[in-house]
Design a protein around this motif. Structure first.
Motif, PDB file in Angstrom:
ATOM      1  N   VAL A 428     -40.412  61.199 -15.598  1.00  0.00           N
ATOM      2  CA  VAL A 428     -39.093  61.767 -16.562  1.00  0.00           C
ATOM      3  C   VAL A 428     -37.847  61.098 -15.810  1.00  0.00           C
ATOM      4  N   ALA A 429     -37.696  61.147 -14.563  1.00  0.00           N
ATOM      5  CA  ALA A 429     -36.833  60.476 -13.778  1.00  0.00           C
ATOM      6  C   ALA A 429     -36.713  58.829 -14.306  1.00  0.00           C
ATOM      7  N   ALA A 430     -37.920  58.169 -14.102  1.00  0.00           N
ATOM      8  CA  ALA A 430     -37.745  56.877 -14.600  1.00  0.00           C
ATOM      9  C   ALA A 430     -37.338  56.510 -15.985  1.00  0.00           C
ATOM     10  N   ILE A 431     -37.750  57.470 -16.788  1.00  0.00           N
ATOM     11  CA  ILE A 431     -37.493  57.136 -18.251  1.00  0.00           C
ATOM     12  C   ILE A 431     -35.952  57.416 -18.424  1.00  0.00           C
ATOM     13  N   THR A 432     -35.244  58.614 -17.648  1.00  0.00           N
ATOM     14  CA  THR A 432     -34.211  58.820 -17.731  1.00  0.00           C
ATOM     15  C   THR A 432     -33.063  57.658 -17.319  1.00  0.00           C
ATOM     16  N   ALA A 433     -33.562  57.309 -15.990  1.00  0.00           N
ATOM     17  CA  ALA A 433     -32.861  56.117 -15.232  1.00  0.00           C
ATOM     18  C   ALA A 433     -32.962  54.603 -16.264  1.00  0.00           C
ATOM     19  N   LEU A 434     -34.186  54.518 -16.764  1.00  0.00           N
ATOM     20  CA  LEU A 434     -34.288  53.151 -17.619  1.00  0.00           C
ATOM     21  C   LEU A 434     -33.402  53.339 -18.736  1.00  0.00           C
ATOM     22  N   ALA A 435     -33.295  54.448 -19.392  1.00  0.00           N
ATOM     23  CA  ALA A 435     -32.319  54.525 -20.742  1.00  0.00           C
ATOM     24  C   ALA A 435     -31.011  54.251 -20.220  1.00  0.00           C
ATOM     25  N   ALA A 436     -30.402  54.851 -19.099  1.00  0.00           N
ATOM     26  CA  ALA A 436     -29.254  54.748 -18.755  1.00  0.00           C
ATOM     27  C   ALA A 436     -28.984  53.156 -18.309  1.00  0.00           C
ATOM     28  N   SER A 437     -29.736  52.859 -17.762  1.00  0.00           N
ATOM     29  CA  SER A 437     -29.610  51.361 -17.285  1.00  0.00           C
ATOM     30  C   SER A 437     -29.355  50.422 -18.458  1.00  0.00           C
TER      31      SER A 437
END
Length: 450
Positions: A428-437
């Protein structure tokens, strides 16, 4: 002497059962569909089966819960599942009944209790009542300090994270390696969230989530294991600190309710199971509050102080404990809780205002700020638009609750091991950071943060 084996709701009495000995069992509700054909013990294990062949049984490990020396009360055991039992026997209700206990909120007006109360002088009652107010004062102060540490900690860690991203973006733009922005953002978020996830999964699982359901259970008579332990508070605070800094879409407001409840429980009891320390000798009056009833009242006050610290609303904290939390209430408790909530808001407002270089302005009255709306006006013809927005908000809320329910069932069924829980948080952390970047590359305009 016969030993009594308790497997959830099924009781077995046996004299040193061996593998060859079979004992028919019936569940406590006498439902023929829940009949268990056989049980046998192999060393420290018990096997249960709905089949005639014991080899097809699911293993159940025995662990000692309570043993009394009296021959009239044999040793009591319960089972811990080593595998998955058939659904017709192993369900959530029977499993929870072996793990959770009920709290005794009734005051036992026995002759001995009445005699003890009559022996107390007026000064003793005065000091006991005064101590209740002092405990609520301390609860408000310490709850505010925890909120301050979490808020300042998130600011500091977030500043370090975005400084790293700023340098990465500048270097990537100059070199043309824009993929480094995505890698840095995702890696920083995953590492921060991993710290929180490891603490929760391996140190204190009850600290997961907001903690509001657990506190509401406690206030209504259910003793959730470790729910008001100091270790739980530590894991909760550090977990919120790193999960919010890591970019997860979680808030620090809900956990403050749990944090306030733990603070109130610890101060009122004057002891810590996690630290192995007891203040009964140095503060004897605290022994008066070591009952389920007194502890419940202080926990309700701590939860209210947490709400007040999160939203800057002392009256809202009282209403939360009154309407959403406790089922046991009295008028004197209302004023004490309101006092503790005001102390919490005042302490947090004072220190955060000074931290943000606005000492004396009292402009930071909570952890969450929805902004100022001094110049906002509306006209009568806009009211139908507000109604339409409300309808869509209700539909969206219903959809959210439905999806959340289905997702919770999926997680409970398939995400059961510690490693899977850790992987879930990191994913979940990786998906959230990927979407933000990626959003940086999609958006063409950036508005300054005010």
């Amino acid at each position: 002497m016969a030993e009594e084996f308790v497997v959830n709701d099924v009781f077995v009495e046996s004299n040193k059962m061996s593998v060859s000995e079979m004992t028919p069992l019936v569940s406590s509700n006498d439902d023929p569909h829940d009949r268990l054909m056989s049980v046998a013990s192999v060393g420290g294990w018990v096997k249960l089966s709905g089949e005639d062949d014991i080899d097809h049984a699911e293993p159940y490990k025995l662990s000692l819960v309570e043993k009394k020396e009296s021959k009239s009360c044999p040793a009591r055991w319960f089972g811990e599942a080593a595998g998955t039992l058939p659904r017709k026997f192993y369900n959530g209700t029977k499993f929870l009944s072996a793990k959770y206990e009920s709290l005794d909120y009734e005051v036992m007006d026995s002759e001995l209790y009445i005699k003890e109360q009559k022996e107390k002088s007026g000064n003793q009652f005065y000091w006991i009542n005064l101590t209740r107010w002092l405990i609520m004062f301390a609860t408000g102060v310490f709850t505010a300090f925890i909120a301050i540490l979490i808020d300042i900690g998130i600011d500091q860690i977030s500043d370090l994270k975005y400084d790293l991203l700023r340098h990465t973006i500048n270097g990537a733009v100059d070199s043309g390696h824009l993929y480094m922005i995505v890698i840095t953002w995702v890696a920083s978020g995953v590492l921060l969230v991993m710290v929180a996830a490891v603490l929760v999964v391996w140190i204190e699982p009850v600290a997961a989530g907001s903690g509001i359901p657990e506190i509401k259970c406690y206030l209504n008579g259910i003793k959730v294991p470790h729910v008001v332990r100091l270790k739980t508070l530590f894991v909760k605070a550090v977990g919120v600190l790193f999960s919010v800094s890591g970019g997860l879409s979680v808030g620090k407001e809900g956990p403050m309710i749990h944090a306030g409840a733990v603070v109130a429980a610890g101060i009122s009891q004057g002891r810590s199971t996690s630290l192995g320390h007891d203040c009964k000798k140095c503060i004897p009056v605290l022994e008066e509050f070591r009952t389920d009833t007194e502890k419940r009242d202080f926990v309700a006050g701590g939860a209210a102080a947490g709400v007040a610290a999160a939203f800057g609303a002392p009256i809202g904290g009282v209403l939360f404990s009154l309407e959403e939390g406790a089922s046991f209430w009295n008028q004197a408790l209302t004023w004490r809780i309101f006092f503790g909530s005001m102390i919490s808001v005042f302490t947090l407002n004072s220190i955060l205002s000074a931290y943000h270089h606005h000492a004396g302005d009292f402009t930071f009255n909570g952890l969450i700020n929805f902004g100022r709306f001094d110049d906002s006006t509306y006209h009568w013809y806009e009211i139908p638009i507000f109604c339409v927005v409300g309808v869509f908000g209700g539909l969206y809320g219903a959809l959210f609750n439905f999806l959340n329910y289905r997702l919770s069932l999926f997680r409970r069924r398939y995400i059961r091991t510690k490693l899977l829980k850790l992987f879930e948080a990191l994913l979940v952390a990786a998906i959230t950071a990927l979407a933000a970047s990626i959003s940086i590359l999609v958006m063409t305009e950036c508005a300054p943060f005010i």
